[in-house]
Write a protein that holds these residues in place. Sequence first.
Motif, mmCIF file in Angstrom:
data_model
loop_
_atom_site.group_PDB
_atom_site.id
_atom_site.type_symbol
_atom_site.label_atom_id
_atom_site.label_comp_id
_atom_site.label_asym_id
_atom_site.label_seq_id
_atom_site.Cartn_x
_atom_site.Cartn_y
_atom_site.Cartn_z
ATOM 1 N N ARG A 219 -16.003 7.618 55.565
ATOM 2 C CA ARG A 219 -17.453 7.964 56.583
ATOM 3 C C ARG A 219 -16.596 9.215 56.846
ATOM 4 O O ARG A 219 -15.466 9.777 56.730
ATOM 5 C CB ARG A 219 -17.816 6.897 57.357
ATOM 6 N N ILE B 157 -21.883 9.719 58.493
ATOM 7 C CA ILE B 157 -22.688 10.422 56.711
ATOM 8 C C ILE B 157 -21.672 9.041 56.493
ATOM 9 O O ILE B 157 -20.802 9.832 56.399
ATOM 10 C CB ILE B 157 -22.224 11.651 56.227
ATOM 11 N N ASN C 265 -25.815 6.986 51.961
ATOM 12 C CA ASN C 265 -26.378 8.168 51.402
ATOM 13 C C ASN C 265 -24.559 8.971 50.058
ATOM 14 O O ASN C 265 -24.021 9.410 50.886
ATOM 15 C CB ASN C 265 -26.804 8.740 52.517
ATOM 16 N N LEU D 33 -25.476 12.476 50.595
ATOM 17 C CA LEU D 33 -25.275 13.662 51.338
ATOM 18 C C LEU D 33 -23.499 13.163 51.810
ATOM 19 O O LEU D 33 -23.175 14.219 52.005
ATOM 20 C CB LEU D 33 -26.190 12.914 52.334
ATOM 21 N N HIS D 34 -22.956 12.155 51.078
ATOM 22 C CA HIS D 34 -21.951 12.156 51.322
ATOM 23 C C HIS D 34 -21.063 12.333 50.366
ATOM 24 O O HIS D 34 -19.739 13.286 50.496
ATOM 25 C CB HIS D 34 -21.225 10.427 51.425
#
Length: 503
Positions: A457, A480, A485, A488-489
């Motif tokens: 994260r 994130i 996702n 986007l990560h």
Amino acid sequence: MASIVSETVPKFTAEALKSAAKQSERCHVVPIRLRRAIKKYLREQEEPHMKRKVLRLSESFSQIKEVNLMLPTSTSKELFEDPLKSVDCSQRWKIKSAYGDIGLKYRDDETLAYVASRMPAVYSALYRVLSEVRRRLPGFSPAKVLDFGAGTGSAFWAVREVWPRSLSRINLVEPSQSMQRAGQSLIKGLKNLPLIQSYGSIQALSQDVKKSDRQHDLVIASYVLGEIPSLKDRITVVRQLWEQTGDVLVLVEPGTPQGSNIISQMRSHILWMEKRRSRKLEGVSGKDSKALTTLKNGVYIVAPCPHDGRCPLDNTGKYCHFVQRLQRTTSQRAYKRSKGEPLRGFEDEKFCFIAFRRGERPREPWPLDSMKFETLKEQHARRNPEDLEIDYEDQFISEDEDIQDEVDHATYDSDATETDAVTENDDWEEEGEEKAHADLGGGWGRIIYSPLRRGKRIEMDVCRSMNQEGSEGSFERIVITKSKNPTLHHQARRSLWGDLWPF
């Protein structure tokens, strides 16, 4: 029907989203033409005790910080709420103290120390700021530029590097004759120079130039407002610079709480001033409005703020600033001192900035509108079993590839290989246009401070707009995770302090 289609088609692909969000540069290398100019200038001066002069200059900058800390906060609050309050009409916006009155006069020895130790870092910060302006405003190519507090010409070098073919005239305002001479010496021998005019003050510029010719496409004031000891005089100077601005105004200050405070005050004042002007325009018509409509109505912030509302960091104890790492030049490595440890090959220049543009903020769809992202579980379910097979032949390097790897060595820019000869390849080249750029709507937030990576994260502090008009902003912690996702990560893992973040 066309409007319905445009709403359902995503504006960005995942790769274009990464390209548009990228605004920072990990480590900037000062152009070899500037490194050569600095090296040649220092060699011509042949001044002894340079390390001592560089240290003295650093102490002078510390004194400037102390002067800024002494400015009363009550005056700051009064000017923020109503800058015209308690100012006599007859004495309104008359400068009592100016740039250079704070005690740092930049004599010859201070100028020499500045070129050796500070100019590469100031140039790198300005290059970073102006590069973002170019990316956010792809159709903007300034032909006429005003550089207030020009010093030895750091902004001129940055403008030439970012927009090498558009510049036709630049007006430099610098009260120090020593700084002016150094700047002229550094550009000696450059080809295709624009028309350059130097002035000791804005008043001298206004007297020399016709009123119809005073508008500049780009106005820059870098590392100078903190050297004006009076808050009212700073605001007066910024008002004068805004009057000289036809399109874009850029203010840059050191990345300290004091520098951030100066930028915040000037931000509030210009936004307040233009709102007041807009209200006046609504109340007048006909001939009376002509004097107020010579320039575009309104103002919005190009960068770094994604909105034009009150700064969400006010009264939080945090301050908005950014950092640009640069590879140290020969002069910096030779004359800068380290505290008992070997001097690193790079340094981090912290800075605060703001870029205004005349007009109304464009309303654009937000970048993540209509974009669909799969979760990690969905991606795993969609995998083809054949993609998981391993081709063991690819695990071994062939003899031909091994020989090629031995021949191709990585090359790096180094001051040790510099020569004074200017080759044909030293022409100023335009940087390639990015495949995608972040628009100026309210859908792009700004990453403040370095993202925190905690396992799978990533946590980021983001300043963002709360609406499409960009009239209100907030400061939020965005989390994130890879499971929710992965796309986007992956972008967040590669995001740096100062990059944009899509909403």
